[in-house]
Design a protein around this motif. Structure first.
Motif, PDB file in Angstrom:
ATOM      1  N   ALA A   1      -5.268   4.135  -0.221  1.00  0.00           N
ATOM      2  CA  ALA A   1      -4.008   4.531  -0.850  1.00  0.00           C
ATOM      3  C   ALA A   1      -2.859   3.653  -0.377  1.00  0.00           C
ATOM      4  O   ALA A   1      -2.028   3.205  -1.161  1.00  0.00           O
ATOM      5  CB  ALA A   1      -3.711   5.998  -0.556  1.00  0.00           C
ATOM      6  N   GLY A   2      -2.784   3.398   0.944  1.00  0.00           N
ATOM      7  CA  GLY A   2      -1.837   2.442   1.490  1.00  0.00           C
ATOM      8  C   GLY A   2      -0.388   2.886   1.564  1.00  0.00           C
ATOM      9  O   GLY A   2       0.467   2.123   2.007  1.00  0.00           O
ATOM     10  N   SER A   3      -0.051   4.106   1.170  1.00  0.00           N
ATOM     11  CA  SER A   3       1.334   4.565   1.208  1.00  0.00           C
ATOM     12  C   SER A   3       1.714   5.049   2.599  1.00  0.00           C
ATOM     13  O   SER A   3       0.855   5.271   3.460  1.00  0.00           O
ATOM     14  CB  SER A   3       1.535   5.700   0.202  1.00  0.00           C
ATOM     15  N   GLN A   4       3.028   5.213   2.836  1.00  0.00           N
ATOM     16  CA  GLN A   4       3.486   5.718   4.127  1.00  0.00           C
ATOM     17  C   GLN A   4       2.985   7.138   4.372  1.00  0.00           C
ATOM     18  O   GLN A   4       2.599   7.483   5.496  1.00  0.00           O
ATOM     19  CB  GLN A   4       5.024   5.698   4.181  1.00  0.00           C
ATOM     20  N   GLU A   5       3.012   7.956   3.323  1.00  0.00           N
ATOM     21  CA  GLU A   5       2.511   9.326   3.465  1.00  0.00           C
ATOM     22  C   GLU A   5       1.025   9.320   3.817  1.00  0.00           C
ATOM     23  O   GLU A   5       0.563  10.112   4.642  1.00  0.00           O
ATOM     24  CB  GLU A   5       2.748  10.107   2.169  1.00  0.00           C
ATOM     25  N   ALA A   6       0.275   8.420   3.186  1.00  0.00           N
ATOM     26  CA  ALA A   6      -1.158   8.305   3.500  1.00  0.00           C
ATOM     27  C   ALA A   6      -1.352   7.875   4.953  1.00  0.00           C
ATOM     28  O   ALA A   6      -2.280   8.345   5.628  1.00  0.00           O
ATOM     29  CB  ALA A   6      -1.824   7.310   2.560  1.00  0.00           C
ATOM     30  N   HIS A   7      -0.490   6.983   5.437  1.00  0.00           N
ATOM     31  CA  HIS A   7      -0.586   6.535   6.823  1.00  0.00           C
ATOM     32  C   HIS A   7      -0.324   7.686   7.787  1.00  0.00           C
ATOM     33  O   HIS A   7      -1.033   7.845   8.796  1.00  0.00           O
ATOM     34  CB  HIS A   7       0.420   5.401   7.075  1.00  0.00           C
TER      35      HIS A   7
END
Length: 415
Positions: A239-245
């Motif tokens: 996904a690579g998003s900040q939320e995913a991180h």
């Protein structure tokens, strides 16, 4: 001092799973009552030795009912405990009668129930089912936050309750505080005498640990959740998003906490096994090259082995039990990677043909047959005993007995 707590939690059970849970409870009660019938006789001696009763009843009951092995065992044990309590009342001249199980309950050990932060997986007559906990919206400063989310508590045996008038399922979850203080001491009654009896432990992939007493701790659950966490991590990384991180960081934290909590449980049970058999030493095979010896082992398995060893080591100290990691003996260098699994624990003959499969052991010399990992666990204990014998002889204590803890007794070892 051991600290235990019980937390009642309401379960959200799907309509499709309710029947399986009710049938499970019903069969559990039938097994418990059949066990009481077997143990309780109005005129003769009443049986209260739970392992002896298990040996007499387990296989027939397992064939007759659809419960998993752990639930059958728990039903037998709970019934024997009830009979024993009745016998104690009779000895005090108190009125009592044969125990009867009528309440809609079933006792789950840690193998029949897998606990998570927000749900539980329960064994039933129709496979495993998942049930969510019914929790308050805000768990802050509640028992749910303390016990379900706290790393200092580990799950223990719990009891499933069905309330027919409310048509609700509740799980009374048992917890035990994880004690990390290596300086704590148990009472003298809990500390076994130094009798030089060794509990051997073999580590592996399919079965995480096997004791020389014949007790097994499977690694299936850890493997399952390792795959689940890997899949989830992969999806989040993609996904690579900040939320995913951020979610990935939380998942990693929960994963580590879950593994540690599960390994704490197994470590406690290994130490309990040693205490029950009055062992002074718990012996592990050399962990240095265990990934080569344990077929299919990965870095993750090696992490488990090392962490389990560390937990057993510090927990055993509280009982005055030594924990040893054995180096390979010079005589074993011809078969260094498979010494404990290819050596016959009965006659000592070592040959690669003794282990025709990963799971099975059959000695080509004396004909002894058993599970390969159990045979290996006994070999670990024998090697440790011989090292203790040589140590005693060098120290002038050559007459001290050295034994291997086995299922049903001990075996004396000679150099």
């Amino acid at each position: 001092m051991e600290v235990r707590r019980t937390l009642p939690v309401k379960l959200k059970v799907s309509d499709s799973d309710r029947g399986a849970l009710l049938d499970t409870i019903d069969q559990y009660k039938h097994i418990a009552n059949e066990t009481c019938d077997h143990c309780w006789n109005e005129n003769d001696y009443k049986q209260t030795a739970k392992y002896a009763v298990k040996d007499e009843l387990y296989h027939d009951l397992k064939d007759e009912y659809d419960l998993t092995a752990n639930l059958v065992q728990q039903a037998i044990f709970q019934a024997v405990e009830a009979v024993k309590a009745g016998v104690e009342r009779l000895e005090k001249n108190e009125d009592t009668s044969q125990p009867e199980f009528t309440a809609d309950t079933a006792r789950y050990d840690k193998r029949a129930a897998t606990f998570h932060d927000d749900h539980v997986s329960l064994s039933t007559v129709d496979g495993r089912i998942m049930a969510d906990y019914v929790l308050p919206e805000d768990e802050t400063d509640t028992p749910f936050e303390t016990y379900l989310d706290g790393e200092e508590w580990e799950f223990r045996t719990s009891t499933l309750h069905y309330k027919p008038f409310e048509d609700e399922f509740w799980l009374h979850i048992g917890f035990k505080r994880i004690e990390a203080d290596t300086d704590s001491r148990q009472s003298d009654a809990d500390v076994p005498e130094h009798n030089n009896t060794v509990l051997g432990i073999d580590l592996g992939v399919e079965n995480l640990a096997v004791a020389s007493t014949g007790r097994f701790w499977t690694g299936d659950e850890l493997d399952h959740w390792h795959r689940e966490f890997q899949q989830r991590r992969g999806d989040l990384q993609q996904a690579g998003s900040q939320e995913a991180h951020r979610t990935l960081q939380r998942v990693s934290k929960h994963e580590t906490a879950y593994y540690k909590r599960h390994l704490h449980i197994i470590a406690n049970e290994i130490v309990e096994e040693a205490v029950e058999h009055e062992c002074s030493v718990i012996a592990f095979e050399d962990l240095t090259d265990i990934r080569k010896r344990a077929q299919g082992a990965t870095w993750h398995h090696r992490w488990r082995f090392n962490r389990l060893y560390e937990y057993v080591e510090y927990k055993a100290k509280a009982y005055g039990i030594d924990v040893e990691e054995l180096e390979r003996s010079p005589q074993a260098q011809t078969v260094p990677a498979y010494y404990t699994s290819q050596r016959c624990s009965s006659c000592g003959f070592t040959h690669e043909d003794n282990r025709p499969t990963q799971e099975h052991f059959e000695c080509q010399k004396c004909g002894y047959e058993n599970r390969a990992d159990y045979n290996a666990a006994k070999n670990v204990a024998v090697r440790c005993c011989r090292r203790l014998l040589r140590r005693n002889q060098n120290g002038g204590d050559g007459g001290a007995p050295v034994n291997v803890a086995l299922n049903g007794g001990t075996m004396t070892v000679n150099v």
